[in-house]
Write a protein that holds these residues in place. Structure first.
Motif, short mmCIF file in Angstrom:
data_model
loop_
_atom_site.label_atom_id
_atom_site.label_comp_id
_atom_site.label_asym_id
_atom_site.label_seq_id
_atom_site.Cartn_x
_atom_site.Cartn_y
_atom_site.Cartn_z
N TYR A 109 -8.23 0.98 51.87
CA TYR A 109 -7.56 2.27 52.03
C TYR A 109 -8.02 2.88 53.34
N ALA A 110 -7.58 4.11 53.64
CA ALA A 110 -7.96 4.77 54.88
C ALA A 110 -8.46 6.17 54.58
N ILE A 111 -9.33 6.68 55.43
CA ILE A 111 -9.81 8.05 55.32
C ILE A 111 -8.90 8.94 56.16
N PRO A 112 -8.30 9.97 55.56
CA PRO A 112 -7.50 10.89 56.37
C PRO A 112 -8.40 11.83 57.16
N ALA A 113 -8.06 12.01 58.44
CA ALA A 113 -8.81 12.93 59.30
C ALA A 113 -7.85 14.03 59.74
N PHE A 114 -8.14 15.25 59.33
CA PHE A 114 -7.26 16.37 59.62
C PHE A 114 -7.88 17.27 60.69
N ASN A 115 -7.11 17.58 61.72
CA ASN A 115 -7.59 18.52 62.73
C ASN A 115 -7.51 19.94 62.19
N ILE A 116 -8.64 20.62 62.22
CA ILE A 116 -8.73 21.99 61.71
C ILE A 116 -8.89 22.95 62.89
N HIS A 117 -8.48 24.22 62.64
CA HIS A 117 -8.53 25.21 63.72
C HIS A 117 -9.10 26.55 63.29
N ASN A 118 -9.11 26.82 61.99
CA ASN A 118 -9.54 28.14 61.53
C ASN A 118 -10.04 28.05 60.09
N LEU A 119 -10.43 29.19 59.55
CA LEU A 119 -10.95 29.26 58.18
C LEU A 119 -9.95 28.71 57.19
N GLU A 120 -8.68 29.09 57.36
CA GLU A 120 -7.66 28.69 56.41
C GLU A 120 -7.49 27.16 56.36
N SER A 121 -7.49 26.54 57.52
CA SER A 121 -7.30 25.09 57.53
C SER A 121 -8.52 24.37 56.96
N VAL A 122 -9.73 24.88 57.22
CA VAL A 122 -10.94 24.29 56.63
C VAL A 122 -10.87 24.36 55.11
N HIS A 123 -10.61 25.54 54.59
CA HIS A 123 -10.54 25.73 53.14
C HIS A 123 -9.45 24.85 52.53
N CYS A 124 -8.30 24.81 53.18
CA CYS A 124 -7.16 24.09 52.62
C CYS A 124 -7.42 22.58 52.55
N VAL A 125 -7.99 22.02 53.61
CA VAL A 125 -8.29 20.59 53.61
C VAL A 125 -9.34 20.26 52.54
N LEU A 126 -10.41 21.05 52.49
CA LEU A 126 -11.48 20.76 51.53
C LEU A 126 -11.01 20.96 50.09
N ASP A 127 -10.27 22.03 49.82
CA ASP A 127 -9.81 22.29 48.46
C ASP A 127 -8.87 21.18 47.98
N THR A 128 -7.97 20.74 48.84
CA THR A 128 -7.02 19.70 48.46
C THR A 128 -7.72 18.36 48.28
N ALA A 129 -8.66 18.05 49.18
CA ALA A 129 -9.41 16.79 49.06
C ALA A 129 -10.23 16.78 47.78
N LYS A 130 -10.84 17.91 47.43
CA LYS A 130 -11.63 17.98 46.20
C LYS A 130 -10.73 17.82 44.97
N GLU A 131 -9.58 18.47 45.02
CA GLU A 131 -8.61 18.37 43.92
C GLU A 131 -8.19 16.92 43.68
N MET A 132 -8.08 16.14 44.77
CA MET A 132 -7.61 14.77 44.66
C MET A 132 -8.75 13.75 44.69
N ASP A 133 -10.00 14.22 44.69
CA ASP A 133 -11.17 13.33 44.76
C ASP A 133 -11.06 12.36 45.92
N SER A 134 -10.70 12.90 47.08
CA SER A 134 -10.53 12.06 48.26
C SER A 134 -11.61 12.36 49.29
N PRO A 135 -12.21 11.32 49.87
CA PRO A 135 -13.07 11.55 51.04
C PRO A 135 -12.19 12.08 52.17
N VAL A 136 -12.78 12.86 53.06
CA VAL A 136 -11.99 13.49 54.10
C VAL A 136 -12.84 13.71 55.34
#
Length: 284
Positions: free
Chosen positions: A18-45
């Motif tokens: 499989y592959a690890i998704p790498a998301f470019n973040i820019h602000n508080l909202e993007s940090v929270h959104c990536v981490l919350d979604t990754a945690k919800e899906m039990d995905s490394p990020v």
């Protein structure tokens, strides 16, 4: 310490296909959104930022934000330096606690790229940080990185083997037909080149410019050896377009806690889709 290097993550992905998704973040909202979604899906990020992102947010502030957000969610997260070119800048950020760096010497001649990369590898490995480098160049724009045209747009498989062996890098970003930013037409990926590179290079391979690439093509790349998939533009567009629509619908809204709700949902939809394409859900 909740910030980790990417070497182990990528090697596990390589081992299990499989592959690890790498998301470019820019602000508080993007940090929270990536981490919350990754945690919800039990995905490394992996959370990634270009030099202009760190300049915008402030390196100590961004490190503290990601560490606090990851700790609050009980997660270990890789904060990554995306497309960094300055040795001094990388050194400063590694000393600030970041444990994953991409040194981009792809603009330089082959031997010079090797020397640039080897110097960064020696530094980062002293601090327990992993290093990604790039061979071949992608055209297009990602934040402050703007490349209109290149002489060598594709990664040479023989050079890739030599480059990986001589530099000691932990992962290699390759150019097989993707580009940064938006595509004017559907990209045509060179899958045979990817197959050749993967047969020669033992370290994990990275695909940049995945925003806008058809899902089936990205999945095929993952099945052929891509272990990290970078996503930047699609996340920004989802956030910005939704935010614009919110203001058009209600020009009186002025509370970021309100107008960011739908924009974060739009980002989350992109993140879920990319995690599914990478096959990383349930891998923690």
């Amino acid at each position: 310490m909740t910030l980790i290097h990417t070497k182990y993550l990528l090697e596990q992905a390589q081992k299990s296909g499989y592959a690890i998704p790498a998301f470019n973040i820019h602000n508080l909202e993007s940090v929270h959104c990536v981490l919350d979604t990754a945690k919800e899906m039990d995905s490394p990020v992996i959370l990634a930022g270009t030099p202009s992102t760190y300049q915008y947010a402030g390196t100590p502030e961004l490190v503290a934000l990601v560490e606090a957000a990851a700790k609050d969610r009980g997660m270990q997260v890789a904060l990554h330096l995306d497309h960094h070119t300055s040795f001094e800048d990388i050194e400063y950020k590694v000393k600030a606690g970041i444990r994953s760096a991409m040194v981009d010497g792809s603009h330089a001649p082959f031997e010079e790229n090797i020397e640039i990369t080897r110097k960064v590898v020696a530094l980062c490995h002293r601090y327990g940080a992993s290093v990604e480098a790039e061979l071949g160049q992608l055209v297009g724009q990602e934040d402050d990185l703007i490349i209109d045209s290149v002489d060598e747009p594709y990664t040479d498989p023989v050079q890739a083997f030599d480059f990986a062996n001589r530099t000691g890098i932990d992962s290699l970003a390759i150019a097989i037909g993707t580009a940064h930013g938006l595509y004017k037409e559907t990209p045509k990926l060179d899958f045979e080149r990817l197959r050749d590179i993967a047969s020669r290079v033992s370290i994990p391979l990275v695909l940049h410019g995945a925003s806008g690439v058809p899902s089936d093509d990205v999945s095929r790349c993952v099945s052929m050896g891509i272990c990290k998939v970078n996503v930047a533009t699609e996340l920004k567009i989802a956030y910005a377009d939704t935010l614009k629509a919110v203001f058009e619908d209600d020009p009186t809204v002025n509370d970021p806690r309100v107008y960011n709700i739908e924009a974060k949902k739009a980002m989350a939809r992109v993140i879920r889709q990319k995690i599914d394409i990478c096959g990383s859900a349930g891998r923690i």
